[in-house]
Write a protein that holds these residues in place. Structure first.
Motif, mmCIF file in Angstrom:
data_model
loop_
_atom_site.group_PDB
_atom_site.id
_atom_site.type_symbol
_atom_site.label_atom_id
_atom_site.label_comp_id
_atom_site.label_asym_id
_atom_site.label_seq_id
_atom_site.Cartn_x
_atom_site.Cartn_y
_atom_site.Cartn_z
ATOM 1 N N ALA A 1 0.831 -1.208 0.000
ATOM 2 C CA ALA A 1 0.000 0.000 0.000
ATOM 3 C C ALA A 1 0.867 1.260 0.000
ATOM 4 O O ALA A 1 1.923 1.292 0.634
ATOM 5 C CB ALA A 1 -0.903 -0.006 1.229
ATOM 6 N N PRO A 2 0.453 2.301 -0.710
ATOM 7 C CA PRO A 2 1.218 3.551 -0.739
ATOM 8 C C PRO A 2 1.386 4.130 0.670
ATOM 9 O O PRO A 2 0.481 4.057 1.502
ATOM 10 C CB PRO A 2 0.359 4.479 -1.609
ATOM 11 C CG PRO A 2 -0.538 3.572 -2.384
ATOM 12 C CD PRO A 2 -0.771 2.383 -1.526
ATOM 13 N N GLY A 3 2.564 4.674 0.925
ATOM 14 C CA GLY A 3 2.833 5.300 2.205
ATOM 15 C C GLY A 3 3.179 4.345 3.325
ATOM 16 O O GLY A 3 3.444 4.778 4.452
ATOM 17 N N SER A 4 3.196 3.042 3.063
ATOM 18 C CA SER A 4 3.526 2.072 4.104
ATOM 19 C C SER A 4 5.036 1.845 4.159
ATOM 20 O O SER A 4 5.762 2.148 3.216
ATOM 21 C CB SER A 4 2.821 0.740 3.830
ATOM 22 O OG SER A 4 3.264 0.182 2.604
ATOM 23 N N VAL A 5 5.500 1.320 5.277
ATOM 24 C CA VAL A 5 6.893 0.911 5.447
ATOM 25 C C VAL A 5 6.873 -0.511 5.993
ATOM 26 O O VAL A 5 6.207 -0.792 6.991
ATOM 27 C CB VAL A 5 7.665 1.841 6.397
ATOM 28 C CG1 VAL A 5 9.102 1.334 6.567
ATOM 29 C CG2 VAL A 5 7.657 3.267 5.888
ATOM 30 N N THR A 6 7.588 -1.414 5.334
ATOM 31 C CA THR A 6 7.595 -2.821 5.722
ATOM 32 C C THR A 6 8.989 -3.214 6.197
ATOM 33 O O THR A 6 9.987 -2.937 5.527
ATOM 34 C CB THR A 6 7.184 -3.727 4.549
ATOM 35 O OG1 THR A 6 5.873 -3.352 4.102
ATOM 36 C CG2 THR A 6 7.174 -5.187 4.959
ATOM 37 N N ALA A 7 9.050 -3.860 7.351
ATOM 38 C CA ALA A 7 10.318 -4.363 7.881
ATOM 39 C C ALA A 7 10.044 -5.640 8.651
ATOM 40 O O ALA A 7 8.904 -5.921 9.041
ATOM 41 C CB ALA A 7 10.992 -3.322 8.779
ATOM 42 N N GLY A 8 11.079 -6.420 8.879
ATOM 43 C CA GLY A 8 10.942 -7.649 9.646
ATOM 44 C C GLY A 8 11.537 -8.838 8.919
ATOM 45 O O GLY A 8 11.637 -8.856 7.688
ATOM 46 N N ALA A 9 11.919 -9.852 9.690
ATOM 47 C CA ALA A 9 12.568 -11.042 9.139
ATOM 48 C C ALA A 9 11.583 -12.066 8.603
ATOM 49 O O ALA A 9 12.005 -13.103 8.097
ATOM 50 C CB ALA A 9 13.436 -11.692 10.218
ATOM 51 N N SER A 10 10.273 -11.792 8.693
ATOM 52 C CA SER A 10 9.299 -12.827 8.327
ATOM 53 C C SER A 10 9.355 -13.202 6.849
ATOM 54 O O SER A 10 9.101 -14.355 6.494
ATOM 55 C CB SER A 10 7.883 -12.393 8.713
ATOM 56 O OG SER A 10 7.555 -11.164 8.115
ATOM 57 N N GLY A 11 9.685 -12.252 5.967
ATOM 58 C CA GLY A 11 9.817 -12.601 4.559
ATOM 59 C C GLY A 11 10.922 -13.626 4.348
ATOM 60 O O GLY A 11 10.763 -14.597 3.591
ATOM 61 N N LEU A 12 12.064 -13.433 5.030
ATOM 62 C CA LEU A 12 13.165 -14.393 4.954
ATOM 63 C C LEU A 12 12.773 -15.719 5.591
ATOM 64 O O LEU A 12 13.089 -16.794 5.064
ATOM 65 C CB LEU A 12 14.401 -13.804 5.635
ATOM 66 C CG LEU A 12 15.630 -14.712 5.742
ATOM 67 C CD1 LEU A 12 16.056 -15.245 4.383
ATOM 68 C CD2 LEU A 12 16.777 -13.959 6.409
#
Length: 223
Positions: A137-148
Protein backbone atom coordinates in the motif's frame (compact mmCIF):
# COMPACT_ATOMS: atom_id res chain seq x y z
CA UNK A 1 73.03 -34.07 -18.14
CA UNK A 2 73.74 -34.24 -14.42
CA UNK A 3 73.96 -37.52 -12.57
CA UNK A 4 72.69 -37.57 -8.95
CA UNK A 5 75.17 -38.72 -6.34
CA UNK A 6 74.66 -40.38 -3.00
CA UNK A 7 72.56 -43.38 -2.00
CA UNK A 8 69.41 -43.97 -4.03
CA UNK A 9 66.13 -43.09 -2.28
CA UNK A 10 62.77 -44.45 -3.47
CA UNK A 11 60.17 -41.79 -4.31
CA UNK A 12 57.76 -40.94 -1.50
CA UNK A 13 54.41 -42.65 -1.84
CA UNK A 14 51.32 -40.49 -2.25
CA UNK A 15 49.19 -40.27 0.90
CA UNK A 16 46.39 -42.80 0.95
CA UNK A 17 42.83 -42.02 2.05
CA UNK A 18 43.34 -44.11 5.18
CA UNK A 19 46.45 -42.09 6.05
CA UNK A 20 44.29 -38.98 5.90
CA UNK A 21 41.69 -40.42 8.26
CA UNK A 22 39.35 -41.47 5.45
CA UNK A 23 38.09 -44.96 4.70
CA UNK A 24 38.56 -45.97 1.05
CA UNK A 25 35.82 -47.81 -0.84
CA UNK A 26 37.32 -49.73 -3.78
CA UNK A 27 35.63 -48.93 -7.04
CA UNK A 28 33.90 -45.77 -5.77
CA UNK A 29 35.00 -42.12 -5.73
CA UNK A 30 35.80 -40.70 -2.32
CA UNK A 31 33.26 -38.10 -1.12
CA UNK A 32 33.79 -35.84 1.89
CA UNK A 33 30.69 -34.18 3.37
CA UNK A 34 31.60 -30.57 4.11
CA UNK A 35 28.13 -29.32 4.99
CA UNK A 36 27.96 -27.34 8.25
CA UNK A 37 26.84 -29.39 11.24
CA UNK A 38 23.89 -28.53 13.48
CA UNK A 39 25.95 -26.83 16.20
CA UNK A 40 27.92 -24.64 13.78
CA UNK A 41 24.73 -23.81 11.89
CA UNK A 42 22.88 -22.95 15.10
CA UNK A 43 25.56 -20.53 16.25
CA UNK A 44 25.91 -18.99 12.77
CA UNK A 45 22.19 -18.24 12.50
CA UNK A 46 22.13 -17.29 16.17
CA UNK A 47 24.73 -14.60 15.51
CA UNK A 48 22.39 -13.08 12.90
CA UNK A 49 19.60 -13.19 15.44
CA UNK A 50 21.77 -11.50 18.08
CA UNK A 51 22.52 -8.75 15.56
CA UNK A 52 18.80 -8.17 15.02
CA UNK A 53 18.20 -7.90 18.78
CA UNK A 54 21.07 -5.43 19.00
CA UNK A 55 19.66 -3.36 16.14
CA UNK A 56 16.23 -3.32 17.74
CA UNK A 57 17.79 -2.12 20.98
CA UNK A 58 19.49 0.70 19.09
CA UNK A 59 16.20 1.49 17.36
CA UNK A 60 14.36 1.75 20.67
CA UNK A 61 17.06 3.94 22.24
CA UNK A 62 17.09 6.28 19.24
CA UNK A 63 13.30 6.60 19.12
CA UNK A 64 12.73 4.48 16.00
CA UNK A 65 15.51 5.99 13.91
CA UNK A 66 16.10 2.70 12.06
CA UNK A 67 12.48 2.10 11.11
CA UNK A 68 12.85 4.31 8.04
CA UNK A 69 15.23 1.72 6.57
CA UNK A 70 12.32 -0.58 5.83
CA UNK A 71 10.81 -1.05 2.37
CA UNK A 72 8.84 1.94 1.07
CA UNK A 73 6.84 0.91 -2.02
CA UNK A 74 7.67 2.30 -5.45
CA UNK A 75 10.27 4.81 -4.26
CA UNK A 76 13.27 4.19 -6.52
CA UNK A 77 15.83 5.70 -4.18
CA UNK A 78 14.80 3.35 -1.35
CA UNK A 79 14.88 0.16 -3.40
CA UNK A 80 18.24 -0.95 -1.86
CA UNK A 81 16.47 -1.06 1.50
CA UNK A 82 15.07 -4.45 0.59
CA UNK A 83 18.42 -5.68 2.00
CA UNK A 84 18.14 -3.82 5.32
CA UNK A 85 14.44 -4.36 6.04
CA UNK A 86 14.74 -8.09 7.00
CA UNK A 87 17.03 -7.20 9.91
CA UNK A 88 14.79 -4.49 11.41
CA UNK A 89 11.58 -4.76 13.42
CA UNK A 90 8.85 -2.55 14.81
CA UNK A 91 9.38 -3.29 18.48
CA UNK A 92 10.61 -6.25 20.52
CA UNK A 93 7.23 -8.00 20.29
CA UNK A 94 7.57 -8.10 16.50
CA UNK A 95 11.12 -9.43 16.77
CA UNK A 96 10.15 -12.02 19.39
CA UNK A 97 7.47 -13.44 17.10
CA UNK A 98 10.13 -14.08 14.44
CA UNK A 99 12.87 -15.36 16.75
CA UNK A 100 12.05 -19.09 17.06
CA UNK A 101 11.11 -19.66 13.38
CA UNK A 102 14.17 -17.69 12.28
CA UNK A 103 16.51 -19.76 14.45
CA UNK A 104 15.04 -23.17 13.65
CA UNK A 105 14.40 -22.75 9.91
CA UNK A 106 17.65 -20.85 9.41
CA UNK A 107 19.64 -23.60 11.13
CA UNK A 108 18.02 -26.32 9.00
CA UNK A 109 18.67 -24.35 5.82
CA UNK A 110 22.29 -23.73 6.81
CA UNK A 111 22.75 -27.47 7.37
CA UNK A 112 21.88 -28.02 3.69
CA UNK A 113 25.24 -26.47 2.78
CA UNK A 114 26.86 -23.07 2.62
CA UNK A 115 26.04 -22.51 -1.04
CA UNK A 116 22.45 -23.67 -0.56
CA UNK A 117 22.03 -21.40 2.45
CA UNK A 118 23.24 -18.28 0.67
CA UNK A 119 21.23 -18.96 -2.48
CA UNK A 120 18.03 -19.62 -0.50
CA UNK A 121 18.64 -16.58 1.72
CA UNK A 122 19.39 -14.10 -1.06
CA UNK A 123 16.58 -15.40 -3.26
CA UNK A 124 14.10 -15.05 -0.38
CA UNK A 125 15.26 -11.54 0.55
CA UNK A 126 15.27 -10.25 -3.03
CA UNK A 127 11.93 -11.72 -4.16
CA UNK A 128 10.22 -10.81 -0.88
CA UNK A 129 11.59 -7.27 -0.98
CA UNK A 130 10.76 -6.69 -4.65
CA UNK A 131 7.19 -7.96 -4.32
CA UNK A 132 6.69 -5.82 -1.22
CA UNK A 133 8.15 -2.81 -3.02
CA UNK A 134 5.89 -3.37 -6.03
CA UNK A 135 2.47 -4.06 -4.53
CA UNK A 136 2.38 -2.80 -0.93
CA UNK A 137 0.00 0.00 0.00
CA UNK A 138 1.22 3.55 -0.74
CA UNK A 139 2.83 5.30 2.20
CA UNK A 140 3.53 2.07 4.10
CA UNK A 141 6.89 0.91 5.45
CA UNK A 142 7.60 -2.82 5.72
CA UNK A 143 10.32 -4.36 7.88
CA UNK A 144 10.94 -7.65 9.65
CA UNK A 145 12.57 -11.04 9.14
CA UNK A 146 9.30 -12.83 8.33
CA UNK A 147 9.82 -12.60 4.56
CA UNK A 148 13.16 -14.39 4.95
CA UNK A 149 11.63 -16.89 7.37
CA UNK A 150 8.89 -17.69 4.86
CA UNK A 151 11.58 -18.10 2.21
CA UNK A 152 13.45 -20.66 4.28
CA UNK A 153 10.15 -22.40 4.97
CA UNK A 154 9.35 -22.66 1.25
CA UNK A 155 12.86 -23.90 0.51
CA UNK A 156 12.77 -26.62 3.17
CA UNK A 157 9.27 -27.78 2.20
CA UNK A 158 10.01 -28.30 -1.50
CA UNK A 159 13.71 -29.10 -1.90
CA UNK A 160 13.11 -32.80 -1.21
CA UNK A 161 10.41 -33.04 -3.86
CA UNK A 162 12.64 -31.40 -6.46
CA UNK A 163 15.62 -33.57 -5.49
CA UNK A 164 13.49 -36.69 -4.99
CA UNK A 165 15.29 -37.29 -1.71
CA UNK A 166 13.48 -39.26 1.00
CA UNK A 167 15.45 -37.77 3.89
CA UNK A 168 14.69 -34.21 2.81
CA UNK A 169 11.02 -35.10 2.28
CA UNK A 170 10.82 -36.44 5.86
CA UNK A 171 12.44 -33.24 7.14
CA UNK A 172 9.89 -31.26 5.11
CA UNK A 173 7.06 -33.22 6.74
CA UNK A 174 8.42 -32.39 10.20
CA UNK A 175 8.87 -28.73 9.26
CA UNK A 176 5.31 -28.59 7.96
CA UNK A 177 4.04 -30.17 11.15
CA UNK A 178 5.66 -27.47 13.31
CA UNK A 179 5.47 -24.42 11.05
CA UNK A 180 2.83 -25.22 8.40
CA UNK A 181 0.33 -22.91 10.08
CA UNK A 182 2.52 -19.97 9.07
CA UNK A 183 1.44 -20.48 5.46
CA UNK A 184 -1.81 -18.65 6.22
CA UNK A 185 0.37 -15.55 6.39
CA UNK A 186 0.56 -15.37 2.59
CA UNK A 187 -3.10 -14.32 2.51
CA UNK A 188 -4.28 -10.76 3.28
CA UNK A 189 -6.18 -11.73 6.43
CA UNK A 190 -4.58 -9.65 9.22
CA UNK A 191 -4.36 -5.85 9.12
CA UNK A 192 -0.85 -4.49 9.55
CA UNK A 193 0.79 -7.78 8.54
CA UNK A 194 2.70 -7.77 5.24
CA UNK A 195 1.30 -10.72 3.34
CA UNK A 196 3.22 -9.34 0.36
CA UNK A 197 6.55 -9.98 2.12
CA UNK A 198 5.41 -13.45 3.18
CA UNK A 199 4.24 -14.38 -0.32
CA UNK A 200 7.41 -13.05 -1.91
CA UNK A 201 9.54 -14.95 0.60
CA UNK A 202 7.77 -18.23 -0.15
CA UNK A 203 8.23 -17.67 -3.87
CA UNK A 204 11.91 -16.88 -3.40
CA UNK A 205 12.45 -20.00 -1.32
CA UNK A 206 10.65 -22.21 -3.83
CA UNK A 207 12.68 -20.68 -6.66
CA UNK A 208 15.90 -21.44 -4.76
CA UNK A 209 14.80 -25.03 -4.09
CA UNK A 210 13.95 -25.53 -7.76
CA UNK A 211 17.22 -24.01 -8.97
CA UNK A 212 19.41 -25.92 -6.54
CA UNK A 213 17.71 -29.29 -6.27
CA UNK A 214 15.68 -30.02 -9.39
CA UNK A 215 16.61 -33.42 -10.71
CA UNK A 216 19.04 -32.50 -13.47
CA UNK A 217 20.61 -35.92 -13.03
CA UNK A 218 17.96 -38.11 -14.63
CA UNK A 219 18.10 -41.18 -12.39
CA UNK A 220 14.46 -42.20 -11.90
CA UNK A 221 12.81 -42.70 -8.56
CA UNK A 222 13.54 -41.50 -5.06
CA UNK A 223 16.98 -41.81 -3.48
Amino acid sequence: MSIPTGPWQPPAAAPTPSAQGLTPYPGYPLVVDRRPGPIASFFFVGSWLALMWLLEGIDVVTGGALDSLGVSPRIIGELPQIFTAPFLHFGFGHLMANTIPFLVLGTLTRMSGRREFWVATLSSIVVSGLLTWLISAPGSVTAGASGLVFGWLGYLLLRGLFARNWVQILIAAAVFGFFGGMLWGVFPTLPGVSWQAHLGGILGGVLAAWGLHRKANTAPGLR
